[in-house]
Design a protein around this motif. Structure first.
Motif, PDB file in Angstrom:
ATOM      1  N   ALA A 495       0.830  -1.214   0.000  1.00  0.00           N
ATOM      2  CA  ALA A 495       0.000   0.000   0.000  1.00  0.00           C
ATOM      3  C   ALA A 495       0.865   1.265   0.000  1.00  0.00           C
ATOM      4  CB  ALA A 495      -0.935   0.003   1.204  1.00  0.00           C
ATOM      5  N   PHE A 496       1.994   1.228   0.705  1.00  0.00           N
ATOM      6  CA  PHE A 496       2.860   2.408   0.778  1.00  0.00           C
ATOM      7  C   PHE A 496       3.387   2.798  -0.607  1.00  0.00           C
ATOM      8  CE2 PHE A 496       7.137   4.305   1.678  1.00  0.00           C
ATOM      9  CZ  PHE A 496       6.692   5.451   2.332  1.00  0.00           C
ATOM     10  N   TYR A 497       3.552   1.812  -1.472  1.00  0.00           N
ATOM     11  CA  TYR A 497       4.140   2.046  -2.800  1.00  0.00           C
ATOM     12  C   TYR A 497       3.073   2.176  -3.886  1.00  0.00           C
ATOM     13  CZ  TYR A 497       8.104   0.651  -0.051  1.00  0.00           C
ATOM     14  OH  TYR A 497       9.052   0.602   0.932  1.00  0.00           O
ATOM     15  N   HIS A 498       1.804   2.246  -3.480  1.00  0.00           N
ATOM     16  CA  HIS A 498       0.699   2.414  -4.424  1.00  0.00           C
ATOM     17  C   HIS A 498      -0.074   3.681  -4.075  1.00  0.00           C
ATOM     18  CE1 HIS A 498       1.463  -1.825  -5.277  1.00  0.00           C
ATOM     19  NE2 HIS A 498       0.636  -1.755  -6.317  1.00  0.00           N
ATOM     20  N   ARG A 499      -0.746   4.219  -5.084  1.00  0.00           N
ATOM     21  CA  ARG A 499      -1.670   5.325  -4.824  1.00  0.00           C
ATOM     22  C   ARG A 499      -3.076   4.826  -5.064  1.00  0.00           C
ATOM     23  NH1 ARG A 499      -2.304   9.788  -2.954  1.00  0.00           N
ATOM     24  NH2 ARG A 499      -0.092   9.922  -2.592  1.00  0.00           N
ATOM     25  N   ARG A 500      -3.946   5.132  -4.087  1.00  0.00           N
ATOM     26  CA  ARG A 500      -5.346   4.725  -4.225  1.00  0.00           C
ATOM     27  C   ARG A 500      -6.093   5.834  -4.965  1.00  0.00           C
ATOM     28  NH1 ARG A 500      -6.698   2.251   0.553  1.00  0.00           N
ATOM     29  NH2 ARG A 500      -5.952   4.143   1.543  1.00  0.00           N
ATOM     30  N   SER A 501      -6.803   5.458  -6.000  1.00  0.00           N
ATOM     31  CA  SER A 501      -7.589   6.451  -6.728  1.00  0.00           C
ATOM     32  C   SER A 501      -9.002   5.888  -6.891  1.00  0.00           C
ATOM     33  CB  SER A 501      -6.943   6.696  -8.098  1.00  0.00           C
ATOM     34  OG  SER A 501      -7.676   7.667  -8.813  1.00  0.00           O
ATOM     35  N   ALA A 502     -10.007   6.753  -6.714  1.00  0.00           N
ATOM     36  CA  ALA A 502     -11.393   6.314  -6.897  1.00  0.00           C
ATOM     37  C   ALA A 502     -11.760   6.535  -8.354  1.00  0.00           C
ATOM     38  CB  ALA A 502     -12.315   7.109  -5.980  1.00  0.00           C
ATOM     39  N   ILE A 503     -12.012   5.480  -9.069  1.00  0.00           N
ATOM     40  CA  ILE A 503     -12.358   5.599 -10.483  1.00  0.00           C
ATOM     41  C   ILE A 503     -13.876   5.509 -10.589  1.00  0.00           C
ATOM     42  CG2 ILE A 503     -11.874   4.765 -12.812  1.00  0.00           C
ATOM     43  CD1 ILE A 503      -9.317   5.456 -11.223  1.00  0.00           C
TER      44      ILE A 503
END
Ligand code: NAP
Length: 522
Positions: A495-503
């Motif tokens: 999770a630290f190396y990912h960005r969460r985006s709401a599509i």
């Protein structure tokens, strides 16, 4: 000629420069290697990692990146003996203690290779199920996890040059994020050698793994908003990092693992003569002396029922006295050196501070060293007993990064939990006892200020993984003073190396996304 630890940036090893810092053997004092000063080409090197490294890594599926980690692991496994030799010389550790760093790093790399293989052909990760946003159900929202559009900079502490690299690099590379590592100068040789071996083997794409040795100057200035920074080290350095404009203004995501006043608690039911009492004593001795106490998870505070404090002290002192301290090249040595003479001085100073509110129950400095002289960084273990649990303050705030622990007598479990919280946030609390109900009660009371709570009853006495050992399946990190960070914990680390985006969009387009069928390339 002294071995020079050159930087690897922009896919190239830079030429050896002027030796600015030297690395030495903490037992003999011999000079082993040298680094330069402030690195050249940081901005270009970082840009190369963000473009070439990220593009190559993100062209692969999670499963393909996991296979790449497995290849890196094979390269490292073939060179284990070299790493043990470097660890012995540069960290002054016994073979067992070197193993915790070297093999701990390799184990964690293998763990993430296996986790990643199970993700197979996936190219995107989802967070939860899609949420329906319209009455006809056609318009939906799906949270998507995508690798950050930058690099991961690791600034690491001196005590784990192998594990500290791989526990961070494995989840970062599996996520598709290129890595730049800056090891602590005093033990940078092992990190440098491992990076060199993996780079020379060609198992990672250019730009995926870079290293800067010797000076942190300019590293933070070279960060841009989508990069992430993972720091492990002292609270003082952490504080200066947090106030750097890259973090304070550009919102570079930062994870901090800092000082920690961990506790190990003997529950009220674990009276002398019981198996739980013996387990407590054995494990406390082990955790005080492993890596000469230079583990961020070591139990600096040992909370025991007031009535049995002397019995615990005598039992622990008896076992500490049996451990020979000195040159790890001698097979009879049970505990090697601190990492440097400056750490030795820092431990001596910290001890003097703690002695203002504690009495000495065991003084290892009275024992002769084995094959090491008084100029080495070897120091015997010390067990202290705090005189007044409620009045004492330094024991809850000053971390002595060496083989030192302080016994603190408590009245009842509520008192023990209150004392534990006075560390203001730690990596780990352990509790030893035979009553499951009491263990569960302690866990509930301690978890809010501890990243990990380690419960030990006689039933798991032989199989538990150890108070101080960081296992990749469990999160590592702690709130408050411990830095507020979180690493590892299986796939949570990604999770630290990912960005969460709401599509948000038509369900049909979202399903193309979640299947990875987008045609996009980085
Ligand atoms: P440190 O002095 O804070 O150094 C840590 C790293 O930061 C080194 O690579 C150091 O480089 C670099 N650094 C120093 N000043 C910097 C600056 N102004 N900007 C950017 N980077 C900078 O800590 P240490 O003495 O190596 O490590 C001991 C501490 O680490 C202990 O307090 C221990 O509790 C903590 N620790 C925590 C964990 C954890 O997981 N929570 C694990 C291990 C250790 P140089 O070496 O070149 O100075």
């Amino acid at each position: 000629m002294t071995y020079f630890l050159n930087n690897f940036l922009s896919g190239q090893w830079q030429a050896a420069g002027r030796a600015v810092h030297t690395l030495s053997d903490p037992v003999t004092g011999d000079t082993l290697a040298a680094t330069g000063g402030a690195a050249d080409g940081l901005a270009e090197g970082f840009a190369f990692a963000r473009s070439e490294g990220a593009r190559a890594l993100q062209a692969m599926s999670y499963g393909q990146r996991a296979a790449m980690l497995s290849e890196a692991l094979k390269v490292l496994q073939a060179k284990r003996d070299d790493y043990y030799a470097i660890s012995l010389a540069n960290s002054g550790t016994t073979r067992a203690d070197s193993g915790i760093d070297v093999d701990g790093g390799l184990f964690t790399l293998g763990f993430y290779a296996k986790l990643g293989a199970a993700l197979g052909d996936a190219r995107t990760l989802t967070d939860g199920a899609a949420a329906v946003m319209s009455k006809d159900q056609l318009f939906q929202s799906q949270h998507l996890m995508l690798p950050v559009r930058g690099l991961a900079l690791f600034i690491n502490a001196f005590n784990f040059p192998s594990w500290g690299l791989w526990e961070k690099a494995a989840p970062a590379l599996l996520s598709g994020v290129p890595v730049v590592v800056k090891p602590a100068t005093v033990t940078a040789w092992l990190t440098h050698q491992m990076v060199k071996d993996v780079v020379d083997a060609g198992v990672l794409p250019p730009g995926a793994l870079s290293i800067v040795c010797g000076s942190s100057a300019g590293l933070l200035d070279a960060l841009t908003p989508f990069d992430v920074l993972s720091f492990t080290g002292s609270a003082d350095t952490a504080a200066s990092i947090r106030s750097h404009p890259a973090i304070a203004r550009d919102s570079v995501r930062v994870n901090i693992e800092a000082d920690s006043l961990n506790v190990s608690i003997l529950a009220e039911d674990a009276l002398p003569g019981t198996p739980a009492f013996d387990l407590y004593v054995d494990n406390l001795v082990r955790d005080i002396t492993i890596k000469s106490g230079q583990r961020c998870t070591a139990p600096r505070r040992a909370l025991v029922p007031k009535a049995v404090l002397h019995a615990v002290g005598e039992a622990v002192a008896g076992k500490l006295a049996a451990i020979r301290v000195g040159n790890p090249r001698n097979a009879d040595t049970g505990m090697g050196a601190l990492v440097s003479r400056s750490q030795y001085d820092s431990v001596r100073e910290g001890l003097e501070l703690l002695k203002q509110e504690a009495s000495v129950m065991f003084d290892g400095s009275a024992q002769p060293l084995l094959d090491a002289d008084a100029n080495s960084a070897c120091i015997g273990p010390t067990l202290l007993a705090v005189r007044d649990a409620d009045a004492a303050s330094r024991v809850h705030s000053h971390e002595v990064f060496g083989p030192v622990s302080s016994l603190i007598g408590y009245r009842d479990s509520a008192h023990a939990i209150a004392l534990a919280h006075r560390g203001l946030g730690s990596l780990v609390a352990s509790v030893y006892g035979a009553d499951d109900g009491m263990l569960a009660c302690y866990a509930h009371g301690l978890a809010s200020s501890h990243g990990r709570v380690h419960l030990v009853s006689p039933e798991v006495g032989k199989t538990h993984t150890g108070h101080g050992n960081v296992m990749p399946a469990s999160v590592h990190g702690g709130p408050g003073r411990a830095g507020g960070g979180e690493e590892l914990g299986g796939l949570r680390a990604l999770a630290f190396y990912h960005r969460r985006s709401a599509i948000q969009g038509p369900a049909t387009a979202l399903s193309r996304l979640t299947q990875g069928a987008t045609g996009f390339s980085y």
